[in-house]
Design an enzyme around this catalytic site. Structure first.
Site, PDB file in Angstrom:
ATOM      1  N   PRO A 108     -33.611  25.712 -80.373  1.00 38.21           N
ATOM      2  CA  PRO A 108     -33.747  24.337 -79.863  1.00 38.21           C
ATOM      3  C   PRO A 108     -33.642  24.181 -78.358  1.00 38.21           C
ATOM      4  CG  PRO A 108     -31.519  24.681 -80.664  1.00 38.21           C
ATOM      5  CD  PRO A 108     -32.257  25.985 -80.892  1.00 38.21           C
ATOM      6  N   CYS A 109     -33.694  25.258 -77.583  1.00 42.78           N
ATOM      7  CA  CYS A 109     -33.426  25.137 -76.147  1.00 42.78           C
ATOM      8  C   CYS A 109     -34.436  24.241 -75.438  1.00 42.78           C
ATOM      9  CB  CYS A 109     -33.374  26.519 -75.493  1.00 42.78           C
ATOM     10  SG  CYS A 109     -34.889  27.485 -75.642  1.00 42.78           S
TER      11      CYS A 109
END
Length: 363
Positions: A253-254
């Site tokens: 999810p960065c």
């Protein structure tokens, strides 16, 4: 290394401070409460999705309610692997598409210089039809060359024998088997949407199956991931809400927040353009035509329905009801926070285009 990474990621999410302040419009991030709100909307609109609890109380996170630890949908079909021939043109470089959901064509002027907020569209960078026409033209223009280098006459089609007139040699026919690889082409996936407290965004996990009773080995799940994402954006991780080591493919999810922020901004711009067109309309019928013609991001989340004129609006242009409608339009946003996961799934589908995510969003 993956075990260490999974452990650190899990503890980082559990120990990170919990944010209760909404920054949805400014950052693309959501709070745990907003995640639950968006999950409730997803379950309501698309009943194939449901809430689920952790396998044991020890696996629960404190910032999400019991029974709503993550979202799950099962039996999502995946009919083909992402090999070189996927989406048509083999060997083409993946194209960064920044305007996929806003209705753009992905051409020049739509691709920004920073690719982090974009996503990939595989095999769509060239006009395959135009290339095919050119190739056929070259095939038709076949001539002979004599020793002096002079071109001979072009052969007419009548001089070319018809293959249908020739008898087939039964022993020379190569018959295609139903399954040359020994592996069934149809796979199904169970999709999980969790909340990443560290990044303050949703996170997707995927668990594949060759049959209802035969799990897909984790390394084979990478066959259904776009090439540039394998082992980078998508890695094999333990699912933190289950006991034991249950490996799944996970989309890291960065960059989710920056991508979602881009989508929100583009949706708002599309909605503003529609508002401007509405202000120039002179009748309710004309306004209805503008609303029906509008597509783009806001259409993904039923904004067309919210913006359409109901049967109760019969005022003539310039009347009080018409002015009230225009004031209401100014207060609307293209994507509400409860609709976040609907758009999130549309974006995340670009990572696994072979998996039929729309199957999970059928009513």
């Amino acid at each position: 290394m993956n075990i260490l990474h999974s452990t650190l990621s899990t503890w980082r999410d559990r120990l990170a401070p919990v944010s209760r302040t909404s920054t949805f419009r400014n950052t693309g991030q959501i709070t745990p409460e907003e995640f639950v709100l968006a999950g409730d909307y997803l379950v309501y609109k698309f009943p194939t999705w449901s809430w689920a609890d952790a396998s044991s109380p020890a696996k629960r996170v404190s910032y999400l309610p019991d029974g709503k630890q993550f979202l799950v949908t099962r039996g999502v079909p995946c009919h083909r692997r992402l090999n070189d021939n996927f989406a048509g043109d083999a060997g083409l470089e993946d194209e960064i598409v920044r305007d996929f959901l806003s209705g753009g064509d992905g051409g020049e002027g739509t691709v920004a210089d920073d690719g982090e907020d974009g996503w990939l569209r595989t095999g769509g960078g060239r006009d395959a039809g135009a290339d095919h026409d050119k190739q056929e033209a070259r095939i038709r223009d076949v001539r002979t060359v004599d020793e002096s280098g002079n071109l001979g006459e072009q052969e007419e089609d009548d001089d070319i024998p018809d293959m249908e007139d020739e008898d087939d040699d039964e022993e020379a026919i190569i018959r295609e088997t139903d399954d040359q690889s020994g592996t069934p082409s149809l796979r199904t996936y169970t999709l999980y949407i969790t909340y990443s407290n560290f990044y303050r965004t949703p996170r997707l996990y995927l668990s594949g199956y060759l049959s209802p009773s035969e799990p897909l080995p984790p390394h084979l799940m990478m066959e259904d991931i776009v090439g540039d994402y394998k082992d980078k954006t998508v890695t094999l991780e333990d699912f933190p809400w289950f006991e034991g080591s249950v490996k799944m493919a996970s989309v890291h999810p960065c960059r989710h927040a920056s991508v979602m922020k881009t989508l929100l901004d583009r949706a708002d711009a599309a909605l503003k353009l529609r508002r401007d067109k509405l202000k120039q309309t002179q009748s309710r019928d004309e306004a209805d035509r503008v609303l029906r013609a509008g597509g783009g991001l806001e259409g993904l989340v039923d904004e067309t329905k919210n913006m359409s004129l109901g049967d109760s609006h019969h005022a003539q242009p310039g009347g009080d009801e018409w002015e009230m409608l225009q004031r209401d339009e100014e207060e609307q946003v293209a994507i509400r926070v409860d609709q976040y996961l609907v758009v999130f799934l549309k974006f995340i589908a670009s990572v696994t285009p072979g998996i039929e995510h729309d199957f999970t969003m059928g009513v």
